[in-house]
Each structure stands twice: as C-alpha cells, then as structure tokens.
Design a protein around this motif. Structure first.
Motif, PDB file in Angstrom:
ATOM      1  N   ASN A   1       7.682   2.140  -1.695  1.00 28.00           N
ATOM      2  CA  ASN A   1       8.397   1.708  -0.505  1.00 28.00           C
ATOM      3  C   ASN A   1       8.240   2.683   0.655  1.00 28.00           C
ATOM      4  O   ASN A   1       8.756   2.432   1.740  1.00 28.00           O
ATOM      5  N   GLY A   2       7.548   3.778   0.410  1.00 25.03           N
ATOM      6  CA  GLY A   2       7.441   4.788   1.443  1.00 25.03           C
ATOM      7  C   GLY A   2       8.748   5.539   1.586  1.00 25.03           C
ATOM      8  O   GLY A   2       9.609   5.517   0.702  1.00 25.03           O
ATOM      9  N   SER A   3       8.908   6.214   2.690  1.00 27.41           N
ATOM     10  CA  SER A   3      10.122   6.989   2.909  1.00 27.41           C
ATOM     11  C   SER A   3      10.491   6.948   4.383  1.00 27.41           C
ATOM     12  O   SER A   3       9.667   6.654   5.249  1.00 27.41           O
TER      13      SER A   3
ATOM     14  N   GLU B   1      12.182   9.632   6.617  1.00 30.28           N
ATOM     15  CA  GLU B   1      12.673  11.004   6.666  1.00 30.28           C
ATOM     16  C   GLU B   1      13.909  11.130   7.550  1.00 30.28           C
ATOM     17  O   GLU B   1      14.812  11.931   7.248  1.00 30.28           O
ATOM     18  N   ALA B   2      13.969  10.363   8.615  1.00 21.78           N
ATOM     19  CA  ALA B   2      15.137  10.417   9.489  1.00 21.78           C
ATOM     20  C   ALA B   2      16.387   9.943   8.752  1.00 21.78           C
ATOM     21  O   ALA B   2      17.474  10.533   8.878  1.00 21.78           O
ATOM     22  N   PHE B   3      16.228   8.866   7.957  1.00 23.47           N
ATOM     23  CA  PHE B   3      17.366   8.358   7.185  1.00 23.47           C
ATOM     24  C   PHE B   3      17.799   9.389   6.145  1.00 23.47           C
ATOM     25  O   PHE B   3      19.004   9.617   5.959  1.00 23.47           O
ATOM     26  N   ARG B   4      16.825  10.004   5.474  1.00 25.95           N
ATOM     27  CA  ARG B   4      17.170  11.026   4.481  1.00 25.95           C
ATOM     28  C   ARG B   4      17.939  12.172   5.127  1.00 25.95           C
ATOM     29  O   ARG B   4      18.938  12.657   4.579  1.00 25.95           O
ATOM     30  N   ALA B   5      17.456  12.633   6.269  1.00 25.87           N
ATOM     31  CA  ALA B   5      18.127  13.740   6.964  1.00 25.87           C
ATOM     32  C   ALA B   5      19.550  13.340   7.356  1.00 25.87           C
ATOM     33  O   ALA B   5      20.489  14.146   7.266  1.00 25.87           O
ATOM     34  N   GLU B   6      19.705  12.085   7.774  1.00 23.79           N
ATOM     35  CA  GLU B   6      21.037  11.594   8.143  1.00 23.79           C
ATOM     36  C   GLU B   6      21.976  11.609   6.939  1.00 23.79           C
ATOM     37  O   GLU B   6      23.142  12.028   7.047  1.00 23.79           O
ATOM     38  N   MET B   7      21.476  11.180   5.763  1.00 24.19           N
ATOM     39  CA  MET B   7      22.302  11.151   4.569  1.00 24.19           C
ATOM     40  C   MET B   7      22.612  12.573   4.069  1.00 24.19           C
ATOM     41  O   MET B   7      23.712  12.847   3.585  1.00 24.19           O
ATOM     42  N   GLU B   8      21.648  13.456   4.186  1.00 24.41           N
ATOM     43  CA  GLU B   8      21.887  14.848   3.791  1.00 24.41           C
ATOM     44  C   GLU B   8      22.947  15.482   4.682  1.00 24.41           C
ATOM     45  O   GLU B   8      23.827  16.215   4.197  1.00 24.41           O
ATOM     46  N   ALA B   9      22.876  15.215   5.973  1.00 26.71           N
ATOM     47  CA  ALA B   9      23.878  15.740   6.897  1.00 26.71           C
ATOM     48  C   ALA B   9      25.256  15.149   6.592  1.00 26.71           C
ATOM     49  O   ALA B   9      26.276  15.850   6.659  1.00 26.71           O
TER      50      ALA B   9
ATOM     51  N   VAL C   1      20.738   9.697  -5.413  1.00 23.79           N
ATOM     52  CA  VAL C   1      21.687   8.871  -4.664  1.00 23.79           C
ATOM     53  C   VAL C   1      21.093   8.516  -3.303  1.00 23.79           C
ATOM     54  O   VAL C   1      21.119   7.355  -2.875  1.00 23.79           O
ATOM     55  N   ILE C   2      20.526   9.512  -2.621  1.00 23.71           N
ATOM     56  CA  ILE C   2      19.906   9.250  -1.320  1.00 23.71           C
ATOM     57  C   ILE C   2      18.707   8.319  -1.466  1.00 23.71           C
ATOM     58  O   ILE C   2      18.494   7.422  -0.646  1.00 23.71           O
ATOM     59  N   ARG C   3      17.919   8.504  -2.529  1.00 22.49           N
ATOM     60  CA  ARG C   3      16.766   7.621  -2.729  1.00 22.49           C
ATOM     61  C   ARG C   3      17.210   6.180  -2.946  1.00 22.49           C
ATOM     62  O   ARG C   3      16.607   5.244  -2.405  1.00 22.49           O
ATOM     63  N   ALA C   4      18.282   5.984  -3.709  1.00 20.27           N
ATOM     64  CA  ALA C   4      18.786   4.628  -3.934  1.00 20.27           C
ATOM     65  C   ALA C   4      19.271   4.016  -2.615  1.00 20.27           C
ATOM     66  O   ALA C   4      19.029   2.832  -2.339  1.00 20.27           O
ATOM     67  N   LEU C   5      19.933   4.812  -1.792  1.00 15.03           N
ATOM     68  CA  LEU C   5      20.362   4.330  -0.477  1.00 15.03           C
ATOM     69  C   LEU C   5      19.155   4.022   0.403  1.00 15.03           C
ATOM     70  O   LEU C   5      19.140   3.030   1.152  1.00 15.03           O
ATOM     71  N   GLU C   6      18.136   4.869   0.308  1.00 16.44           N
ATOM     72  CA  GLU C   6      16.929   4.702   1.113  1.00 16.44           C
ATOM     73  C   GLU C   6      16.181   3.427   0.729  1.00 16.44           C
ATOM     74  O   GLU C   6      15.666   2.707   1.605  1.00 16.44           O
ATOM     75  N   VAL C   7      16.119   3.136  -0.562  1.00 11.45           N
ATOM     76  CA  VAL C   7      15.455   1.907  -1.020  1.00 11.45           C
ATOM     77  C   VAL C   7      16.125   0.691  -0.393  1.00 11.45           C
ATOM     78  O   VAL C   7      15.466  -0.222   0.117  1.00 11.45           O
ATOM     79  N   HIS C   8      17.451   0.676  -0.416  1.00  6.50           N
ATOM     80  CA  HIS C   8      18.181  -0.450   0.176  1.00  6.50           C
ATOM     81  C   HIS C   8      17.987  -0.481   1.684  1.00  6.50           C
ATOM     82  O   HIS C   8      17.790  -1.562   2.280  1.00  6.50           O
ATOM     83  N   HIS C   9      18.002   0.674   2.297  1.00  8.13           N
ATOM     84  CA  HIS C   9      17.819   0.772   3.757  1.00  8.13           C
ATOM     85  C   HIS C   9      16.458   0.219   4.182  1.00  8.13           C
ATOM     86  O   HIS C   9      16.355  -0.473   5.203  1.00  8.13           O
ATOM     87  N   MET C  10      15.415   0.479   3.384  1.00 10.81           N
ATOM     88  CA  MET C  10      14.058   0.115   3.785  1.00 10.81           C
ATOM     89  C   MET C  10      13.649  -1.281   3.332  1.00 10.81           C
ATOM     90  O   MET C  10      12.805  -1.916   3.965  1.00 10.81           O
ATOM     91  N   THR C  11      14.220  -1.761   2.222  1.00 10.60           N
ATOM     92  CA  THR C  11      13.757  -3.028   1.653  1.00 10.60           C
ATOM     93  C   THR C  11      14.799  -4.145   1.687  1.00 10.60           C
ATOM     94  O   THR C  11      14.444  -5.315   1.520  1.00 10.60           O
ATOM     95  N   GLY C  12      16.078  -3.766   1.841  1.00 14.36           N
ATOM     96  CA  GLY C  12      17.127  -4.768   1.757  1.00 14.36           C
ATOM     97  C   GLY C  12      17.472  -5.127   0.325  1.00 14.36           C
ATOM     98  O   GLY C  12      18.384  -5.921   0.075  1.00 14.36           O
ATOM     99  N   GLN C  13      16.754  -4.549  -0.629  1.00 14.41           N
ATOM    100  CA  GLN C  13      16.986  -4.797  -2.051  1.00 14.41           C
ATOM    101  C   GLN C  13      17.601  -3.545  -2.665  1.00 14.41           C
ATOM    102  O   GLN C  13      17.189  -2.425  -2.348  1.00 14.41           O
ATOM    103  N   THR C  14      18.589  -3.725  -3.532  1.00 18.25           N
ATOM    104  CA  THR C  14      19.217  -2.560  -4.142  1.00 18.25           C
ATOM    105  C   THR C  14      18.316  -1.977  -5.230  1.00 18.25           C
ATOM    106  O   THR C  14      17.437  -2.660  -5.772  1.00 18.25           O
TER     107      THR C  14
END
Length: 338
Positions: free
Chosen positions: A135-137, A139-147, A180-193
């Motif tokens: 699904n790729g990544s 990075e901005a979303f990851r940084a947002e979740m880390e913050a 946890v962030i990767r699971a959120l990222e998957v949903h953020h990028m694909t719409g699928q959990t």
C-alpha cells in the motif's frame, strides 16, 4: 526402511518436493512454558527452532524478551535470534521472508523446521503465507500520528484504532506503536481496515502444519507472569534498558516501545517511580498475554493443551499428535520413546 529414508532425504537435498514441507509450530502466551517444551520436542524430533518472537530478533534485548541463552539451548540450533541492531526496523514481512529461508535450509539438511513463539501476526503470516499488500506509505500521516502519541499518549493513539478497527485494536498492544500506526495508515490510504485485509487472506498453508498451542488457568498464568518479571528485574533488566538508552533511540523506536523496555525507560527518565514502573509492566504484560490468546484463538488447526493440568500426560499426547501428523514423512523419526 533405511533405504527409503535415504532416498527421500536425497530427493529433498536435490530440492525435489514430494509433498508439502512438514512444519512444527508451538504457540502460546508469554510465561506459559513454551521454551522448556520446545527443547524437549526439538530433541525428540530432530528439529531446529525458528524464533517466532518479534523482539528476539534484536541484539541487546535479552532479559526483557526472555531470550534463551546460548548455554541453555542444549546444542539445538536457534534461528532468527539476534539478527538486528536496536535501530533497525523489522516487520512481519521481513520475518516471513527470513523464516521461509530458514525452513528451506533446515529441511535441506534433513531436519524438522520448528517455529516457536508468541507473536501472532508473525506466526500466522508464515503458516498461511499471507500476502502483504504493497500500500506504500504516507510519511506525513505517520509523523502526525507519532506527534499525536507524544502529546496524548499511547492509549489515546490506540483508541483511534479501536474506533475504526476494534478487532485489530484488541490484538495490538497500545505500546506497539509502530503496528498501531501502520494499521491506522492502511485504513487512511486504502479505506479498508487492517482486519478486513487479514480476513481476506486465503488461510491455505503451503506447509504440512502441526500446531501445538499452550494455555493455562488465567490466574496461574498471571502469577507466573509476575514471578517472571520479578526474576527479570533480579537478572538486570534495568541495566539492560540503560544500555539501550545509550543508543540514543527515538521514543517511537521498536525497543523503546517494547513491553518491559518502555516501562523501565520511563522510570530511568524520571517520569515515574520504580514501583510504578514495575506495577505498570506487570499490568501491561497481563494484558499482552490476554491479547496473545485472543489472536491465537482466531487461528485454525491448533491442538490446545492446558499446562496447568498433568503435563506428563499432555506431553505423551503432544508427541502422539506429532507422530500421527508426520507419520508419512519418513525422514522425520523420533529419537526417543514417549
């Protein structure tokens, strides 16, 4: 019989597959007794052990991961232990690749590959050859979740996942921030959990599986967990975490989010008392064991054994199940009676 054994071993050595590769698997929650049983089974069935633990791949993380020492392995080869520096990232896909290579190597030498561990995603992805989506990544979303996690805490980040994917949240510990962030990222990028992706896997194994699962009365398991943590502290867990902190690891790095390390690191940074850190560690480990059992109970093909009961009888039954499962694979023979 010996001629037939040699013939099959020769075919395997040439890379010719006559049938599915046998794979022995031992799973269960932390402190349930996997290590002791794994040594017994490995000696009996001429097996080599592949660690199915996501933290034991890291060097310098020995006490907190209950890593079996070199002098405790009884000359049984162990694979996928101490293969990464603390700074490195290591994923379920990396484990699947490494474990698959180890299985081929072990089998080519006429030994039985044997997975032992408690990281549910790692073990299940290997057993059923999960296909990890590219699904790729973001990075901005990851940084947002880390913050967000830094400001509001790991529990608040975990609550975000629970709101969109309750099954994944149940299986992932709040301290496992990377996943946890990767699971959120998957949903953020694909719409699928993440759970929907997992449910879509075919769950057909490329291996001839024999999966042994260990469980235990919950109160007794929790007692053993607390005793294990007390022993880890006596053996120098605090000093081990101090050494890791010298690597100047990021707060969201794997070691600093790992169970046992996150809690002690908070104490060493002056964020809580020693007593509070230990109590938190015991609480989080109990919750982790509950999540492990929840994950494994969603898996299929497991032969469950309660280690609270007469384990001598259990041991005979376990050997019997392995013998029945692998009886057609003449290259695997027991080294002792049971």
């Amino acid at each position: 019989m010996l001629d037939q054994h040699n013939e099959i071993a020769g075919e395997r050595a040439k890379g010719i597959s006559l049938r599915k590769q046998p794979l022995l698997v031992l799973i269960g929650p932390t402190a349930v007794g996997k290590t002791a049983l794994s040594l017994n089974l490995a000696k009996t069935w001429d097996a080599e052990i592949i660690s199915g633990d996501s933290m034991q791949v890291y060097k310098g993380m020995d006490i907190g991961t209950a890593k079996i020492g070199e002098n405790e392995r009884d000359n049984i080869p162990h694979h996928l232990i101490d293969i990464c520096e603390p700074e490195a990232a290591y994923s379920a896909a990396d484990f699947q690749t490494g474990a698959t290579e180890a299985i081929r190597d072990i089998a080519a030498r006429g030994k039985l590959p044997f997975i032992v561990g408690g990281t549910g995603l790692y073990v299940e992805s290997l057993c059923y050859n999960f296909q990890f989506a590219e699904n790729g990544s973001d990075e901005a979303f990851r940084a947002e979740m880390e913050a967000y996690a830094l400001e509001h805490g790991a529990e608040a980040l975990h609550a975000k996942l629970a709101a969109i994917d309750p099954p994944a949240a149940e299986r992932l510990h709040p301290n496992d921030q990377r996943r946890v962030i990767r699971a959120l990222e998957v949903h953020h990028m694909t719409g699928q959990t993440f759970s929907e992706q997992q449910a879509g896997q075919k769950k057909e194994s490329p291996y001839e599986l024999c999966i042994i699962g260990l469980t235990m009365d919950r109160a007794e398991l929790y007692r053993r967990i607390e005793l294990r943590i007390d022993l880890m502290l006596q053996e120098g867990l605090v000093a081990e975490v101090e050494q890791l902190l010298k690597h100047d690891l990021a707060p969201n790095s794997v070691p600093m989010q790992a169970l046992g390390y996150k809690e002690i690191a908070a104490y060493l940074r002056g964020e809580c008392s020693y007593e509070a850190a230990v109590e938190r560690l015991k609480r989080d480990t109990r919750r982790f064991a509950k999540r492990q059992l929840s994950w494994f109970r969603h898996m299929k093909d497991i032969h469950w054994f309660d280690t609270s009961e007469n384990f001598h009888n259990n041991l005979s039954a376990i050997h019997g199940i392995i013998a029945g499962k692998f009886q057609d694979h003449l290259e695997y023979t027991s080294n002792q009676s049971f």
